[in-house]
Every structure is written in structure tokens, then in C-alpha cells.
Design a protein around this motif. Structure first.
Motif, PDB file in Angstrom:
ATOM      1  N   ARG A  60      -8.586   1.247  -1.215  1.00 41.42           N
ATOM      2  CA  ARG A  60      -8.178  -0.027  -0.622  1.00 41.42           C
ATOM      3  C   ARG A  60      -6.848  -0.504  -1.206  1.00 41.42           C
ATOM      4  NH1 ARG A  60     -12.476  -2.223  -1.474  1.00 41.42           N
ATOM      5  NH2 ARG A  60     -12.072  -3.283  -3.454  1.00 41.42           N
ATOM      6  N   TRP A  61      -6.704  -0.416  -2.527  1.00 39.90           N
ATOM      7  CA  TRP A  61      -5.497  -0.920  -3.186  1.00 39.90           C
ATOM      8  C   TRP A  61      -4.263  -0.118  -2.797  1.00 39.90           C
ATOM      9  CZ3 TRP A  61      -2.112   1.189  -6.856  1.00 39.90           C
ATOM     10  CH2 TRP A  61      -1.212   0.270  -7.424  1.00 39.90           C
ATOM     11  N   THR A  62      -4.363   1.221  -2.768  1.00 41.39           N
ATOM     12  CA  THR A  62      -3.193   2.027  -2.433  1.00 41.39           C
ATOM     13  C   THR A  62      -2.739   1.791  -0.998  1.00 41.39           C
ATOM     14  OG1 THR A  62      -4.642   3.924  -1.938  1.00 41.39           O
ATOM     15  CG2 THR A  62      -3.648   3.830  -4.130  1.00 41.39           C
ATOM     16  N   HIS A  63      -3.679   1.639  -0.086  1.00 40.95           N
ATOM     17  CA  HIS A  63      -3.284   1.365   1.296  1.00 40.95           C
ATOM     18  C   HIS A  63      -2.668  -0.030   1.424  1.00 40.95           C
ATOM     19  CE1 HIS A  63      -4.665   4.847   3.705  1.00 40.95           C
ATOM     20  NE2 HIS A  63      -5.450   5.055   2.653  1.00 40.95           N
ATOM     21  N   GLN A  64      -3.178  -0.992   0.702  1.00 36.81           N
ATOM     22  CA  GLN A  64      -2.583  -2.331   0.727  1.00 36.81           C
ATOM     23  C   GLN A  64      -1.154  -2.305   0.206  1.00 36.81           C
ATOM     24  OE1 GLN A  64      -5.362  -4.592  -1.638  1.00 36.81           O
ATOM     25  NE2 GLN A  64      -6.638  -5.164   0.116  1.00 36.81           N
ATOM     26  N   GLN A  65      -0.955  -1.620  -0.908  1.00 35.09           N
ATOM     27  CA  GLN A  65       0.388  -1.525  -1.492  1.00 35.09           C
ATOM     28  C   GLN A  65       1.345  -0.777  -0.575  1.00 35.09           C
ATOM     29  OE1 GLN A  65       1.512  -2.840  -4.710  1.00 35.09           O
ATOM     30  NE2 GLN A  65      -0.261  -4.031  -4.072  1.00 35.09           N
ATOM     31  N   ALA A  66       0.852   0.253   0.099  1.00 34.14           N
ATOM     32  CA  ALA A  66       1.697   1.012   1.019  1.00 34.14           C
ATOM     33  C   ALA A  66       2.097   0.173   2.228  1.00 34.14           C
ATOM     34  CB  ALA A  66       0.973   2.277   1.466  1.00 34.14           C
ATOM     35  N   ARG A  67       1.148  -0.584   2.778  1.00 37.79           N
ATOM     36  CA  ARG A  67       1.487  -1.441   3.918  1.00 37.79           C
ATOM     37  C   ARG A  67       2.454  -2.546   3.528  1.00 37.79           C
ATOM     38  NH1 ARG A  67      -4.070  -0.427   5.283  1.00 37.79           N
ATOM     39  NH2 ARG A  67      -4.718  -2.264   4.094  1.00 37.79           N
ATOM     40  N   ALA A  68       2.403  -2.968   2.265  1.00 37.67           N
ATOM     41  CA  ALA A  68       3.320  -4.000   1.771  1.00 37.67           C
ATOM     42  C   ALA A  68       4.674  -3.423   1.374  1.00 37.67           C
ATOM     43  CB  ALA A  68       2.694  -4.714   0.572  1.00 37.67           C
ATOM     44  N   ARG A  69       4.854  -2.111   1.533  1.00 34.51           N
ATOM     45  CA  ARG A  69       6.104  -1.400   1.225  1.00 34.51           C
ATOM     46  C   ARG A  69       6.403  -1.372  -0.269  1.00 34.51           C
ATOM     47  NH1 ARG A  69      10.608  -4.445   4.048  1.00 34.51           N
ATOM     48  NH2 ARG A  69      11.861  -2.689   3.308  1.00 34.51           N
ATOM     49  N   ALA A  70       5.387  -1.582  -1.106  1.00 35.06           N
ATOM     50  CA  ALA A  70       5.593  -1.566  -2.552  1.00 35.06           C
ATOM     51  C   ALA A  70       5.466  -0.171  -3.136  1.00 35.06           C
ATOM     52  CB  ALA A  70       4.593  -2.497  -3.232  1.00 35.06           C
ATOM     53  N   MET A  71       4.814   0.738  -2.405  1.00 36.96           N
ATOM     54  CA  MET A  71       4.648   2.096  -2.896  1.00 36.96           C
ATOM     55  C   MET A  71       4.373   3.034  -1.729  1.00 36.96           C
ATOM     56  SD  MET A  71       0.768   2.042  -4.582  1.00 36.96           S
ATOM     57  CE  MET A  71       1.014   3.634  -5.361  1.00 36.96           C
ATOM     58  N   ILE A  72       4.547   4.344  -1.981  1.00 33.88           N
ATOM     59  CA  ILE A  72       4.142   5.379  -1.032  1.00 33.88           C
ATOM     60  C   ILE A  72       3.253   6.345  -1.805  1.00 33.88           C
ATOM     61  CG2 ILE A  72       4.857   7.246   0.502  1.00 33.88           C
ATOM     62  CD1 ILE A  72       7.495   5.808   0.917  1.00 33.88           C
ATOM     63  N   PRO A  73       1.922   6.224  -1.672  1.00 34.38           N
ATOM     64  CA  PRO A  73       0.991   7.105  -2.390  1.00 34.38           C
ATOM     65  C   PRO A  73       0.476   8.213  -1.472  1.00 34.38           C
ATOM     66  CG  PRO A  73      -0.149   5.134  -1.644  1.00 34.38           C
ATOM     67  CD  PRO A  73       1.228   5.104  -1.030  1.00 34.38           C
ATOM     68  N   LEU A  74       0.707   9.476  -1.850  1.00 36.04           N
ATOM     69  CA  LEU A  74       0.338  10.588  -0.982  1.00 36.04           C
ATOM     70  C   LEU A  74      -0.412  11.670  -1.758  1.00 36.04           C
ATOM     71  CD1 LEU A  74       3.762  10.964   0.865  1.00 36.04           C
ATOM     72  CD2 LEU A  74       1.694   9.904   1.783  1.00 36.04           C
ATOM     73  N   LEU A  75      -1.386  12.264  -1.094  1.00 31.90           N
ATOM     74  CA  LEU A  75      -2.026  13.461  -1.618  1.00 31.90           C
ATOM     75  C   LEU A  75      -1.140  14.664  -1.330  1.00 31.90           C
ATOM     76  CD1 LEU A  75      -5.754  13.118  -0.469  1.00 31.90           C
ATOM     77  CD2 LEU A  75      -4.805  12.615  -2.727  1.00 31.90           C
ATOM     78  N   ILE A  76      -1.167  15.645  -2.222  1.00 35.02           N
ATOM     79  CA  ILE A  76      -0.525  16.932  -1.976  1.00 35.02           C
ATOM     80  C   ILE A  76      -1.618  17.885  -1.512  1.00 35.02           C
ATOM     81  CG2 ILE A  76       0.805  18.833  -2.974  1.00 35.02           C
ATOM     82  CD1 ILE A  76       1.689  16.873  -5.189  1.00 35.02           C
ATOM     83  N   THR A  77      -1.508  18.381  -0.287  1.00 25.91           N
ATOM     84  CA  THR A  77      -2.533  19.273   0.257  1.00 25.91           C
ATOM     85  C   THR A  77      -1.888  20.535   0.817  1.00 25.91           C
ATOM     86  OG1 THR A  77      -2.566  18.457   2.546  1.00 25.91           O
ATOM     87  CG2 THR A  77      -3.847  17.222   0.920  1.00 25.91           C
ATOM     88  N   ARG A  78      -2.686  21.601   0.843  1.00 25.94           N
ATOM     89  CA  ARG A  78      -2.244  22.858   1.454  1.00 25.94           C
ATOM     90  C   ARG A  78      -3.445  23.525   2.089  1.00 25.94           C
ATOM     91  NH1 ARG A  78       0.322  27.514  -2.245  1.00 25.94           N
ATOM     92  NH2 ARG A  78      -1.831  27.473  -2.978  1.00 25.94           N
ATOM     93  N   ARG A  79      -3.320  23.776   3.360  1.00 28.84           N
ATOM     94  CA  ARG A  79      -4.418  24.389   4.136  1.00 28.84           C
ATOM     95  C   ARG A  79      -5.710  23.602   3.967  1.00 28.84           C
ATOM     96  NH1 ARG A  79      -2.479  29.030   1.193  1.00 28.84           N
ATOM     97  NH2 ARG A  79      -0.744  29.981   2.300  1.00 28.84           N
ATOM     98  N   GLY A  80      -5.589  22.289   3.918  1.00 23.07           N
ATOM     99  CA  GLY A  80      -6.749  21.411   3.841  1.00 23.07           C
ATOM    100  C   GLY A  80      -7.241  21.113   2.445  1.00 23.07           C
ATOM    101  N   ALA A  81      -6.788  21.852   1.445  1.00 24.92           N
ATOM    102  CA  ALA A  81      -7.246  21.636   0.071  1.00 24.92           C
ATOM    103  C   ALA A  81      -6.355  20.631  -0.647  1.00 24.92           C
ATOM    104  CB  ALA A  81      -7.244  22.954  -0.695  1.00 24.92           C
ATOM    105  N   ILE A  82      -6.966  19.725  -1.410  1.00 23.50           N
ATOM    106  CA  ILE A  82      -6.224  18.749  -2.186  1.00 23.50           C
ATOM    107  C   ILE A  82      -5.788  19.396  -3.500  1.00 23.50           C
ATOM    108  CG2 ILE A  82      -6.308  16.506  -3.335  1.00 23.50           C
ATOM    109  CD1 ILE A  82      -8.473  15.693  -1.330  1.00 23.50           C
ATOM    110  N   LEU A  83      -4.478  19.377  -3.765  1.00 23.63           N
ATOM    111  CA  LEU A  83      -3.922  20.024  -4.950  1.00 23.63           C
ATOM    112  C   LEU A  83      -3.447  19.036  -6.001  1.00 23.63           C
ATOM    113  CD1 LEU A  83      -1.722  22.768  -3.221  1.00 23.63           C
ATOM    114  CD2 LEU A  83      -4.179  22.798  -3.711  1.00 23.63           C
TER     115      LEU A  83
END
Length: 212
Positions: A60-83
């Protein structure tokens, strides 16, 4: 200009995307597997009784911060696996027009070219799409793997910051690295940092690096 959210960035089989509710089991398993590996590098709260927030709170917090343009939090994935993860936080607009990039990958993927590609993808987005002027990365001097990422991406060393970030029970020194938009020759695709990295390191034949 503001970055869209949710945001996805791709390079071949590498996908950077937001954390989702259905990622909980895989994400928490990756953290558990790499608890010892991350302890020496992961920022911590100096108030020792504050545990890592529950997954739902983090989501919830990361999406709120992203919508507020305060951060861009992303998972690194490859072929569906979270790395691992890569993020820009905080993001400052106006006169400073800058962001701090943080990143980590599981120990099994260190040295495989995953982290540099992810950081380069996000850096190119921040320059070409978000319109920022400067990115910064702060790394513990003991973190040889992360220092290699900065070297491969030609980040400019700016010096040592004493007792800069709280990590593993104490405020630790960090080396600061930076890159400005003027230092990157961005092409029409908006991929200057990534294009340079791919051109300089071993390729798998499809324009993507191998384990370098």
C-alpha cells in the motif's frame, strides 16, 4: 514530466514492474533466502524495535508514494521470476530535478548482468521520460558487487559520506556516485545508459549482456 503509474520497463527478457498482491509468497521467499546476504547492505531503521512492515503495508505504501511521484519502486523480474528490486527514491523535481537509485538482487544473480541492466533501464527512464537532470547511487565501500555496477554504468564517484545511512545496526559510510543527463548520449529510443552498457559488455547474440 510525471512518470505514469503503474510503470513497466523492459529490456529483452528483463521486466521491471510494480509489486503486486499476488507476489507476496515469491517476494517474501526471496527475502528469506537472502536475509544474510542483504543484512550488510540493506538500509535499516535506527530505532531497533521497528520490524520490517507487513507485506500489505509495504504494498500500500509503495503504491501511494509512486502515485504521489515521490518514488518509483519496481521489482526486477525475468521470465516471471522475481530477482530483486530497483527504485528511485526520493525523487525531487524543480531546481534539483534528481533522484537516488537503490537496488538489490538475490545472491544467486550477482554478476549475471541483472543489476546493471535494471539500474540502466530506470536511469534512462528518469532522464528521457521523467525529465530529471541527475541520478545518484550510494554504496558501502565494502560492497564490491555494487561498486562494479557503478563502474560498468560509468557513474562518476563524488566522494565518501561519513556515517551516511543506517545499515545493520549502525550509521555506515557510503561512497556516492552520480550521473547527469548531459553525461549520457541518449538516442531516439531514450536508452543512453543501457545502450552504452550493452555496447561495452559481452552479448548473448541478441544485444543483451551475458554474465558481466
Amino acid at each position: 514530466m510525471p512518470s505514469p503509474w503503474p510503470l513497466e520497463l523492459t529490456d529483452g527478457d528483463l521486466l521491471l514492474r510494480p509489486l503486486r498482491r499476488r507476489d507476496r509468497r515469491a517476494f517474501e521467499a526471496l527475502l528469506a533466502e537472502n536475509r544474510d546476504w542483504l543484512r550488510a547492505w540493506d538500509a535499516t531503521d535506527p530505532v531497533g524495535d521497528r520490524a520490517r512492515p507487513p507485506f500489505a503495508t509495504l504494498l500500500r505504501w509503495t503504491h501511494q508514494q509512486a502515485r504521489a511521484r515521490a518514488m518509483i519502486p519496481l521489482l526486477i523480474t525475468r521470465r516471471g521470476a522475481i530477482l530483486g528490486q530497483v527504485s528511485a527514491s526520493p525523487i525531487l523535481y524543480g531546481p534539483q530535478s534528481s533522484a537516488v537509485i537503490g537496488y538489490w538482487v538475490g545472491s544467486a544473480h550477482v554478476g549475471a548482468g541483472i543489476a546493471p541492466r535494471a539500474v540502466a533501464l530506470l536511469a534512462d527512464h528518469l532522464f528521457a521520460e521523467a525529465g530529471l537532470h541527475r541520478i545518484e547511487v550510494n554504496i558501502r565501500p565494502e560492497n564490491a558487487a555494487s561498486l562494479r555496477v557503478a563502474e560498468k554504468l560509468h557513474l562518476r564517484e563524488e566522494g565518501l559520506r561519513r556515517a551516511f545511512i543506517h545499515v545493520d545496526g549502525a550509521f555506515r559510510d557510503h561512497l556516492s556516485f552520480a550521473l547527469t543527463a548531459e553525461e549520457v548520449a541518449t538516442d531516439a529510443s531514450g536508452r543512453g545508459v543501457l545502450r552504452r552498457y550493452l555496447a561495452e559488455h559481452h552479448s548473448d547474440g541478441n544485444g543483451h549482456p551475458g554474465a558481466s
